[in-house]
Write a protein that holds these residues in place. Structure first.
Motif, PDB file in Angstrom:
ATOM      1  N   LYS A  25       0.824  -1.218   0.000  1.00  0.00           N
ATOM      2  CA  LYS A  25       0.000   0.000   0.000  1.00  0.00           C
ATOM      3  C   LYS A  25       0.856   1.266   0.000  1.00  0.00           C
ATOM      4  N   CYS A  26       2.118   1.152   0.422  1.00  0.00           N
ATOM      5  CA  CYS A  26       3.040   2.298   0.375  1.00  0.00           C
ATOM      6  C   CYS A  26       3.743   2.410  -0.973  1.00  0.00           C
ATOM      7  N   GLY A  27       3.445   1.504  -1.880  1.00  0.00           N
ATOM      8  CA  GLY A  27       4.033   1.562  -3.207  1.00  0.00           C
ATOM      9  C   GLY A  27       5.284   0.736  -3.383  1.00  0.00           C
ATOM     10  N   LEU A  28       5.592  -0.133  -2.439  1.00  0.00           N
ATOM     11  CA  LEU A  28       6.788  -0.970  -2.526  1.00  0.00           C
ATOM     12  C   LEU A  28       6.433  -2.331  -3.134  1.00  0.00           C
ATOM     13  N   SER A  29       5.956  -2.301  -4.361  1.00  0.00           N
ATOM     14  CA  SER A  29       5.558  -3.528  -5.045  1.00  0.00           C
ATOM     15  C   SER A  29       5.960  -3.445  -6.507  1.00  0.00           C
ATOM     16  N   ASP A  30       5.606  -4.479  -7.254  1.00  0.00           N
ATOM     17  CA  ASP A  30       5.916  -4.492  -8.688  1.00  0.00           C
ATOM     18  C   ASP A  30       5.068  -3.498  -9.472  1.00  0.00           C
ATOM     19  N   ASN A  31       3.889  -3.157  -8.963  1.00  0.00           N
ATOM     20  CA  ASN A  31       2.965  -2.222  -9.634  1.00  0.00           C
ATOM     21  C   ASN A  31       2.610  -1.069  -8.694  1.00  0.00           C
ATOM     22  N   PRO A  32       3.587  -0.256  -8.332  1.00  0.00           N
ATOM     23  CA  PRO A  32       3.316   0.772  -7.315  1.00  0.00           C
ATOM     24  C   PRO A  32       2.218   1.759  -7.696  1.00  0.00           C
ATOM     25  N   ILE A  56      -0.630   1.553  -4.788  1.00  0.00           N
ATOM     26  CA  ILE A  56      -0.416   2.492  -3.687  1.00  0.00           C
ATOM     27  C   ILE A  56      -1.752   3.038  -3.187  1.00  0.00           C
ATOM     28  N   ASP A  57      -1.894   3.044  -1.878  1.00  0.00           N
ATOM     29  CA  ASP A  57      -3.099   3.567  -1.235  1.00  0.00           C
ATOM     30  C   ASP A  57      -2.704   3.968   0.181  1.00  0.00           C
ATOM     31  N   LEU A  58      -2.304   5.218   0.336  1.00  0.00           N
ATOM     32  CA  LEU A  58      -1.763   5.669   1.617  1.00  0.00           C
ATOM     33  C   LEU A  58      -2.801   5.707   2.727  1.00  0.00           C
ATOM     34  N   ALA A  59      -4.066   5.902   2.387  1.00  0.00           N
ATOM     35  CA  ALA A  59      -5.111   5.866   3.425  1.00  0.00           C
ATOM     36  C   ALA A  59      -5.199   4.469   4.029  1.00  0.00           C
ATOM     37  N   GLU A  60      -5.142   3.468   3.170  1.00  0.00           N
ATOM     38  CA  GLU A  60      -5.169   2.080   3.649  1.00  0.00           C
ATOM     39  C   GLU A  60      -3.869   1.754   4.387  1.00  0.00           C
ATOM     40  N   ALA A  61      -2.743   2.215   3.866  1.00  0.00           N
ATOM     41  CA  ALA A  61      -1.447   1.963   4.505  1.00  0.00           C
ATOM     42  C   ALA A  61      -1.431   2.537   5.918  1.00  0.00           C
ATOM     43  N   ARG A  62      -1.978   3.732   6.087  1.00  0.00           N
ATOM     44  CA  ARG A  62      -2.012   4.370   7.409  1.00  0.00           C
ATOM     45  C   ARG A  62      -2.744   3.483   8.422  1.00  0.00           C
ATOM     46  N   LYS A  63      -3.870   2.933   8.024  1.00  0.00           N
ATOM     47  CA  LYS A  63      -4.643   2.060   8.928  1.00  0.00           C
ATOM     48  C   LYS A  63      -3.863   0.811   9.298  1.00  0.00           C
ATOM     49  N   ILE A  64      -3.263   0.187   8.292  1.00  0.00           N
ATOM     50  CA  ILE A  64      -2.512  -1.045   8.532  1.00  0.00           C
ATOM     51  C   ILE A  64      -1.315  -0.780   9.433  1.00  0.00           C
ATOM     52  N   ILE A  65      -0.573   0.282   9.149  1.00  0.00           N
ATOM     53  CA  ILE A  65       0.628   0.596   9.930  1.00  0.00           C
ATOM     54  C   ILE A  65       0.261   0.926  11.373  1.00  0.00           C
ATOM     55  N   THR A  66      -0.803   1.659  11.569  1.00  0.00           N
ATOM     56  CA  THR A  66      -1.222   1.993  12.931  1.00  0.00           C
ATOM     57  C   THR A  66      -1.626   0.741  13.700  1.00  0.00           C
ATOM     58  N   ALA A 124       6.516   8.225   0.558  1.00  0.00           N
ATOM     59  CA  ALA A 124       5.478   8.182  -0.479  1.00  0.00           C
ATOM     60  C   ALA A 124       4.478   9.325  -0.349  1.00  0.00           C
ATOM     61  N   SER A 125       4.423   9.946   0.813  1.00  0.00           N
ATOM     62  CA  SER A 125       3.446  11.006   1.060  1.00  0.00           C
ATOM     63  C   SER A 125       3.836  12.298   0.350  1.00  0.00           C
ATOM     64  N   PRO A 176       1.643   7.471  10.744  1.00  0.00           N
ATOM     65  CA  PRO A 176       0.940   6.253  11.121  1.00  0.00           C
ATOM     66  C   PRO A 176       1.721   5.442  12.151  1.00  0.00           C
ATOM     67  N   GLY A 177       1.057   5.104  13.223  1.00  0.00           N
ATOM     68  CA  GLY A 177       1.648   4.290  14.278  1.00  0.00           C
ATOM     69  C   GLY A 177       2.552   5.026  15.230  1.00  0.00           C
ATOM     70  N   GLU A 178       2.833   6.296  14.952  1.00  0.00           N
ATOM     71  CA  GLU A 178       3.788   7.022  15.788  1.00  0.00           C
ATOM     72  C   GLU A 178       3.251   7.335  17.179  1.00  0.00           C
ATOM     73  N   LYS A 179       1.946   7.252  17.367  1.00  0.00           N
ATOM     74  CA  LYS A 179       1.439   7.449  18.732  1.00  0.00           C
ATOM     75  C   LYS A 179       1.853   6.263  19.611  1.00  0.00           C
ATOM     76  N   TYR A 180       2.204   5.111  18.994  1.00  0.00           N
ATOM     77  CA  TYR A 180       2.664   3.949  19.732  1.00  0.00           C
ATOM     78  C   TYR A 180       4.188   3.846  19.758  1.00  0.00           C
ATOM     79  N   THR A 181       4.833   4.306  18.678  1.00  0.00           N
ATOM     80  CA  THR A 181       6.276   4.113  18.551  1.00  0.00           C
ATOM     81  C   THR A 181       7.089   5.357  18.846  1.00  0.00           C
ATOM     82  N   GLY A 182       6.444   6.507  18.856  1.00  0.00           N
ATOM     83  CA  GLY A 182       7.163   7.763  18.922  1.00  0.00           C
ATOM     84  C   GLY A 182       7.574   8.172  17.516  1.00  0.00           C
TER      85      GLY A 182
END
Length: 115
Positions: A39-46, A50-60, A95-96, A106-112
């Motif tokens: 979802k961050c674009g690190l694939s064969d077909n970025p 790529i879908d940063l809204a979905e990536a944000r949810k998954i990463i969090t 990617a943003s 994404p996830g930084e409220k848990y990781t800093g």
């Protein structure tokens, strides 16, 4: 329900019951890491995947899981997962078009903040 289906379900329940919690947690985290990377674009077909809204949810969700599970699974296992999490957090930032403020990604409220 057919006898074959019922037997298959019972076998699956028994199989998952034999898997240690650390392995289950790691497996789920690896699947989430893979999905976040795509979802961050690190694939064969970025451009298509790529879908940063979905990536944000998954990463969090992944950050919450790793943070909560770390004391239970031990540093040896958690360290690898935290490294993977940091990698997808950085990939998200890269990617943003308009990166989040430090500590707001994404996830930084848990990781800093991730640099």
């Amino acid at each position: 329900m057919s006898d074959e289906l019922e037997k298959a379900l019972m076998d699956a329940e028994r199989d998952i019951g034999d898997v240690p919690a650390v392995e289950l947690i790691q497996t789920v985290c690896v699947h989430l890491l893979s999905a976040a990377a795509v979802k961050c674009g690190l694939s064969d077909n970025p451009k298509e995947e790529i879908d940063l809204a979905e990536a944000r949810k998954i990463i969090t969700a992944l950050a919450g899981l790793i943070t909560a599970a770390s004391p239970e699974i031990g540093d040896h296992h958690a360290r690898v997962l935290r490294d993977g999490l940091r990698s997808v957090q950085l990939a998200f930032r890269e990617a943003s078009t308009y990166p989040d403020a430090p500590g707001q990604g994404p996830g930084e409220k848990y990781t800093g903040p991730v640099n």
